[in-house]
Write a protein that holds these residues in place. Structure first.
Motif, PDB file in Angstrom:
ATOM      1  N   THR A  83       0.786  -1.218   0.000  1.00 50.66           N
ATOM      2  CA  THR A  83       0.000   0.000   0.000  1.00 50.66           C
ATOM      3  C   THR A  83       0.825   1.278   0.000  1.00 50.66           C
ATOM      4  O   THR A  83       0.277   2.348  -0.191  1.00 50.66           O
ATOM      5  CB  THR A  83      -0.906   0.017   1.232  1.00 50.66           C
ATOM      6  N   GLN A  84       2.110   1.221   0.245  1.00 46.91           N
ATOM      7  CA  GLN A  84       2.890   2.446   0.320  1.00 46.91           C
ATOM      8  C   GLN A  84       3.293   2.862  -1.088  1.00 46.91           C
ATOM      9  O   GLN A  84       4.357   2.532  -1.570  1.00 46.91           O
ATOM     10  CB  GLN A  84       4.134   2.237   1.185  1.00 46.91           C
ATOM     11  N   LEU A  85       2.389   3.540  -1.816  1.00 51.54           N
ATOM     12  CA  LEU A  85       2.627   3.898  -3.200  1.00 51.54           C
ATOM     13  C   LEU A  85       2.976   5.379  -3.292  1.00 51.54           C
ATOM     14  O   LEU A  85       2.543   6.192  -2.493  1.00 51.54           O
ATOM     15  CB  LEU A  85       1.385   3.605  -4.040  1.00 51.54           C
ATOM     16  N   SER A  86       3.765   5.732  -4.318  1.00 48.59           N
ATOM     17  CA  SER A  86       4.078   7.130  -4.572  1.00 48.59           C
ATOM     18  C   SER A  86       3.263   7.593  -5.768  1.00 48.59           C
ATOM     19  O   SER A  86       3.175   6.901  -6.772  1.00 48.59           O
ATOM     20  CB  SER A  86       5.573   7.269  -4.862  1.00 48.59           C
ATOM     21  N   PHE A  87       2.694   8.773  -5.687  1.00 47.89           N
ATOM     22  CA  PHE A  87       1.817   9.220  -6.754  1.00 47.89           C
ATOM     23  C   PHE A  87       2.418  10.397  -7.540  1.00 47.89           C
ATOM     24  O   PHE A  87       1.714  11.169  -8.173  1.00 47.89           O
ATOM     25  CB  PHE A  87       0.451   9.609  -6.183  1.00 47.89           C
ATOM     26  N   SER A  96      14.363   7.007  -9.564  1.00 53.94           N
ATOM     27  CA  SER A  96      14.872   6.730  -8.219  1.00 53.94           C
ATOM     28  C   SER A  96      13.684   6.448  -7.306  1.00 53.94           C
ATOM     29  O   SER A  96      12.951   7.355  -6.919  1.00 53.94           O
ATOM     30  CB  SER A  96      15.673   7.932  -7.706  1.00 53.94           C
ATOM     31  N   TYR A  97      13.460   5.183  -6.975  1.00 54.06           N
ATOM     32  CA  TYR A  97      12.239   4.784  -6.265  1.00 54.06           C
ATOM     33  C   TYR A  97      12.545   3.511  -5.491  1.00 54.06           C
ATOM     34  O   TYR A  97      12.420   2.409  -6.001  1.00 54.06           O
ATOM     35  CB  TYR A  97      11.135   4.566  -7.298  1.00 54.06           C
ATOM     36  N   SER A  98      12.979   3.678  -4.232  1.00 49.02           N
ATOM     37  CA  SER A  98      13.462   2.530  -3.457  1.00 49.02           C
ATOM     38  C   SER A  98      12.352   1.508  -3.204  1.00 49.02           C
ATOM     39  O   SER A  98      12.576   0.299  -3.282  1.00 49.02           O
ATOM     40  CB  SER A  98      14.057   2.998  -2.122  1.00 49.02           C
ATOM     41  N   TYR A  99      11.116   1.991  -2.925  1.00 49.06           N
ATOM     42  CA  TYR A  99      10.027   1.051  -2.694  1.00 49.06           C
ATOM     43  C   TYR A  99       9.708   0.266  -3.969  1.00 49.06           C
ATOM     44  O   TYR A  99       9.476  -0.946  -3.933  1.00 49.06           O
ATOM     45  CB  TYR A  99       8.777   1.782  -2.208  1.00 49.06           C
ATOM     46  N   GLY A 100       9.700   0.981  -5.113  1.00 48.03           N
ATOM     47  CA  GLY A 100       9.463   0.304  -6.382  1.00 48.03           C
ATOM     48  C   GLY A 100      10.523  -0.746  -6.665  1.00 48.03           C
ATOM     49  O   GLY A 100      10.231  -1.841  -7.152  1.00 48.03           O
ATOM     50  N   GLN A 101      11.789  -0.421  -6.346  1.00 46.46           N
ATOM     51  CA  GLN A 101      12.873  -1.396  -6.540  1.00 46.46           C
ATOM     52  C   GLN A 101      12.680  -2.602  -5.620  1.00 46.46           C
ATOM     53  O   GLN A 101      12.905  -3.750  -6.030  1.00 46.46           O
ATOM     54  CB  GLN A 101      14.216  -0.717  -6.250  1.00 46.46           C
ATOM     55  N   GLU A 113      17.262  -9.274  -0.524  1.00 42.79           N
ATOM     56  CA  GLU A 113      17.622  -7.979  -1.101  1.00 42.79           C
ATOM     57  C   GLU A 113      16.441  -7.021  -1.036  1.00 42.79           C
ATOM     58  O   GLU A 113      16.601  -5.833  -0.752  1.00 42.79           O
ATOM     59  CB  GLU A 113      18.066  -8.166  -2.552  1.00 42.79           C
ATOM     60  N   SER A 114      15.239  -7.522  -1.296  1.00 43.90           N
ATOM     61  CA  SER A 114      14.043  -6.686  -1.240  1.00 43.90           C
ATOM     62  C   SER A 114      13.835  -6.125   0.160  1.00 43.90           C
ATOM     63  O   SER A 114      13.522  -4.947   0.343  1.00 43.90           O
ATOM     64  CB  SER A 114      12.820  -7.504  -1.671  1.00 43.90           C
ATOM     65  N   ARG A 115      14.038  -6.983   1.159  1.00 39.27           N
ATOM     66  CA  ARG A 115      13.832  -6.576   2.553  1.00 39.27           C
ATOM     67  C   ARG A 115      14.777  -5.439   2.951  1.00 39.27           C
ATOM     68  O   ARG A 115      14.418  -4.579   3.766  1.00 39.27           O
ATOM     69  CB  ARG A 115      14.047  -7.795   3.453  1.00 39.27           C
ATOM     70  N   LYS A 116      15.976  -5.393   2.359  1.00 40.36           N
ATOM     71  CA  LYS A 116      16.949  -4.356   2.696  1.00 40.36           C
ATOM     72  C   LYS A 116      16.530  -2.979   2.171  1.00 40.36           C
ATOM     73  O   LYS A 116      16.931  -1.960   2.724  1.00 40.36           O
ATOM     74  CB  LYS A 116      18.324  -4.719   2.111  1.00 40.36           C
ATOM     75  N   LEU A 117      15.743  -2.950   1.071  1.00 41.38           N
ATOM     76  CA  LEU A 117      15.426  -1.688   0.412  1.00 41.38           C
ATOM     77  C   LEU A 117      14.201  -0.986   0.981  1.00 41.38           C
ATOM     78  O   LEU A 117      14.008   0.198   0.752  1.00 41.38           O
ATOM     79  CB  LEU A 117      15.215  -1.940  -1.087  1.00 41.38           C
ATOM     80  N   SER A 118      13.344  -1.708   1.675  1.00 38.38           N
ATOM     81  CA  SER A 118      12.117  -1.086   2.197  1.00 38.38           C
ATOM     82  C   SER A 118      11.677  -1.779   3.479  1.00 38.38           C
ATOM     83  O   SER A 118      11.762  -2.996   3.592  1.00 38.38           O
ATOM     84  CB  SER A 118      10.997  -1.173   1.147  1.00 38.38           C
ATOM     85  N   ASN A 138       3.448  -3.854   4.916  1.00 35.27           N
ATOM     86  CA  ASN A 138       2.703  -4.762   4.049  1.00 35.27           C
ATOM     87  C   ASN A 138       3.642  -5.596   3.185  1.00 35.27           C
ATOM     88  O   ASN A 138       3.452  -6.801   3.025  1.00 35.27           O
ATOM     89  CB  ASN A 138       1.742  -3.954   3.173  1.00 35.27           C
ATOM     90  N   LEU A 139       4.678  -4.950   2.647  1.00 34.45           N
ATOM     91  CA  LEU A 139       5.656  -5.693   1.846  1.00 34.45           C
ATOM     92  C   LEU A 139       6.383  -6.721   2.703  1.00 34.45           C
ATOM     93  O   LEU A 139       6.584  -7.867   2.283  1.00 34.45           O
ATOM     94  CB  LEU A 139       6.660  -4.724   1.217  1.00 34.45           C
TER      95      LEU A 139
END
Length: 723
Positions: A7-11, A96-101, A127-132, A136-137
């Motif tokens: 749910t943590q989206l950037s608009f 540049s979008y750490s959550y998207g990555q 690796e995903s866990r390190k970025l965000s 929810n993720l």
């Protein structure tokens, strides 16, 4: 497999109203997806994609393509899922979008899991866990991890993740995550032949799914219950759920839904294609308008088109060559991926083999060391005493060797993580020096601790690993020093507001190390020479372990040495400390204060020999005990009797010692529970404490450590209660 919208989206550049609209759209999408209304979920995502296009919001478009990829992957259309994932990859290159990555890596893990590449999937999740740190993720990573752990039969790790998800606090998907977790736990229970537990989790999943309208999960719960009751020979209940499942599968709604979902997916793909074509048409019209402005422009355009045509022919030919090259590269990449997977599998197999071997060696070794100790306590004849002491020495040597191998194995498998707890450095070093004083006396060597009093009293770090580092360094120094001196030095270099830079050194005046030998001294099984190995013994792993453990703290070991003059091992370390030190209340106890007589404990142990040895060791201190052969017996005895403490074996058939401890803690949160375990590669001290254990003693253990732990945990608790 479950990949859930985070749910943590950037608009991007949306105004306030657009942001609100998009949030509502994604909330609606999540509801449709949970209810398995895939057609409506796709149409809802299409609205988000249109808003992203109109606002030129790259991040929102990236989030939308991620959800398309996830949705198609769940529906079994892997090719379309990969198409959307590849488009997202291109967008990420310029964004540049750490959550998207992080979500992109999570999707890649899901794709790898779908291919059957479990270990690659685990790596991508890490690796995903390190970025965000999005909640929810993180929850969805736990869910996918549990599926992977189930695949590779690491059921304890899977169960740990799923229990956390059952009580999750996710504000968007709490019920859905709990439903999926219960379904997976039911599947694991069936695999472990615990049908009763499987029924409990399947019914819990069904209740949640029916309450919230989770269509796919209702079907899975019906199917699971039909199979479990059939396996349990409860055919009446099995038939009931089988009929319910048939009704769900044969409903007109599902037939219409399948057709509509197919049409919707084709329509959305067609719309996206038309959107790209419209963009190209608009550019073409723009060029056409500019062409009509002048004859010169028309001539130049014609010339340009001619050149373009020639280039197109050349490009076509080059493209054919490129396609062939790509085919070759694709084949080679597949070969490399297979080789990589094989290497990962081989490393995993080696790691698991060493872990199993070292763990299994501890059980008979416990019998050897335990029986030797008991025989020495029974006043043997002098000629027998000499043999028993030799046997004890050999057992301890073998135990140290096994511990070293297990430690190296954990380091190679990235299973070690430093703790960050409050501890007293002076006590850690003092305990190390005190425990090795007997070795120093035998070598007629003076062992000294030189400690800087300006070092803060309470530091934050990992006292266990620091103790291991100094045990290895000081033990190594004593091994090669006779009639000499060994110094353990701790000095303050720099002190800041909440951290300190400390200098540590272990210095001896022993035989020293030549310059050539110093180059390889930190490699595994290196001791300088075969002659040194034969004369002084040891495994050659101690300094390798020191180097690896210091690496966890970002520190490096250094060596200065000269033959015949001694050696100096030193390093620096940054350690945080507690700036405000409160008043200490000491609960330190001496073994002489322990009143063991009259204590009654519960011993949980499945190995008969270990039961006899443990019982005899307790009897020596006039402690009585009951024996539980497995976790279920332990729970029943703990519920119906009063004990001063429980000695809990961790690895047992049926439910593990960790699970038994969790169950006991539900009705008795205060009784001291001490884990007795031949710790293996996959064991974590943290998980023992999280389950509810008060302390851990690794088998085979030294009797004095065994008694000390029992006394501390029973009598310190009484002292703390009185305070």
């Amino acid at each position: 497999m479950c990949i859930i919208l985070c749910t943590q989206l950037s608009f991007g550049q949306n105004d306030g109203n657009s942001t609100t609209d998009v949030k509502k759209i994604f909330d609606q999408f999540m509801e449709y997806r949970h209810q398995n209304n895939v057609d409506q979920a796709m149409e809802t995502l299409n609205k988000a994609a249109n808003i992203a296009e109109s606002n030129e919001d790259t991040k929102l478009l990236l989030d939308t393509y991620h959800q398309y990829s996830r949705l198609f992957l769940e529906e079994g259309d892997r090719d379309t899922a990969m198409d959307y994932w590849n488009i997202a990859s291109l967008l990420l290159k310029d964004t540049s979008y750490s959550y998207g990555q992080a979500f992109h890596l999570y999707l890649e893990a899901a794709i790898r899991y779908d291919e059957g590449n479990n270990f690659q999937a685990l790596k991508q999740l890490e690796e995903s866990r390190k970025l965000s740190n999005n909640r929810n993720l993180t929850n969805n990573i736990l869910l996918l991890e549990a599926s992977i752990y189930t695949n590779i039969e690491k059921y304890d790790d899977a169960i740990k993740n799923l229990h956390a998800l059952i009580v999750n606090s996710d504000d968007k998907e709490r019920a859905f995550l709990a439903t999926r977790a219960n379904l997976q736990l039911a599947d694991i229970s069936v695999k472990l032949d615990d049908l009763e537990e499987g029924v409990i989790h399947s019914k819990a999943a069904l209740e949640l799914a029916q309450k919230h309208g989770f269509a796919k999960e209702i079907r899975e719960a019906f199917e699971a219950l039909a199979k479990i009751y059939e396996a349990n020979e409860n055919f009446e209940q099995s038939l009931f759920y089988a009929r319910g499942l048939a009704q769900i599968k044969d409903s007109i709604f599902n037939l219409q839904k399948a057709r509509l979902e197919s049409d919707t997916a084709e329509k959305i793909r067609y719309d996206h294609l038309m959107n790209e074509m419209n963009k190209l048409q608009a550019k073409n019209e723009e060029l056409s308008e500019s062409k009509n402005r002048s004859e010169i422009t028309a001539i130049l355009t014609s010339a340009f088109l001619t050149i373009i045509s020639l280039l197109a022919v050349s490009l076509f030919r080059n493209n054919q060559i490129k396609l062939k090259t790509n085919d070759l590269l694709y084949t080679k990449n597949k070969e490399l991926e297979l080789a990589r997977d094989a290497a990962v599998s081989a490393m995993e197999a080696k790691t698991n083999f060493l872990s199993t071997v070292t763990h299994e060696l501890r059980t008979p070794l416990y019998a050897v060391t335990g029986l030797t100790h008991l025989l020495l306590e029974e006043n043997p004849a002098d000629h027998q005493k000499e043999h028993l002491k030799s046997l004890k020495f050999s057992g301890e040597y073998l135990l140290n060797f096994i511990n070293d191998i297990l430690q190296i194995n954990k380091i190679d498998a990235d299973k070690l993580e430093p703790l960050n707890i409050e501890f007293k450095l002076h006590k850690v070093l003092d305990d190390v020096v005190e425990s090795l004083q007997q070795n120093a006396h035998e070598k007629k060597t003076e062992l000294i601790l030189d400690y800087d009093p300006t070092i803060p009293k309470k530091l934050l770090g990992d006292p266990i690993k620091l103790s291991q580092i100094f045990m290895n360094l000081v033990g190594n120094a004593l091994k090669f020093t006779k009639n000499g001196k060994v110094e353990v030095i701790a000095k303050m270099l720099k002190k800041e507001e909440d951290s300190a830079k400390l200098y540590f050194e272990v210095r001896d005046n022993g035989i020293g190390i030549s310059e050539d030998q110093q180059k390889n001294i930190f490699e595994s099984f290196e001791q300088g020479s075969i002659q040194i190995n034969r004369e002084y013994g040891g495994t050659g792993l101690g300094l390798t372990i020191v180097k690896s453990l210091l690496g966890l703290f970002g520190s490096t070991i250094h060596l200065e040495s000269e033959l015949g003059q001694g050696s100096s091992f030193y390093f620096e370390m940054d350690i945080d400390y507690e700036a405000k030190e409160g008043e200490d209340i000491s609960f330190e106890l001496n073994p002489e204060e322990f009143q063991f007589k009259g204590l009654h404990v519960l011993v949980v142990e499945d190995n008969k020999i270990n039961q006899v040895i443990t019982k005899k060791m307790l009897t020596k201190k006039e402690i009585t005990c009951d024996i539980a052969n497995n976790g279920n017996e332990a729970i029943d005895l703990a519920k119906n009797n009063r004990y001063d403490a429980i000695l809990m074996d961790i690895h047992m058939p049926g439910i593990s010692g960790e699970e038994a401890t969790r169950q006991i803690r539900k009705f008795d949160p205060n009784i001291p529970i001490i884990a007795l375990t031949a710790i293996s590669l996959d064991d974590s001290l943290d998980s023992f404490y999280e389950a509810g254990c008060n302390d851990v003693v690794t088998k085979p253990f030294k009797p004095e450590v065994f008694y000390q732990k029992i006394g501390e945990n029973i009598f310190r608790r009484k002292m703390e209660g009185s305070v």
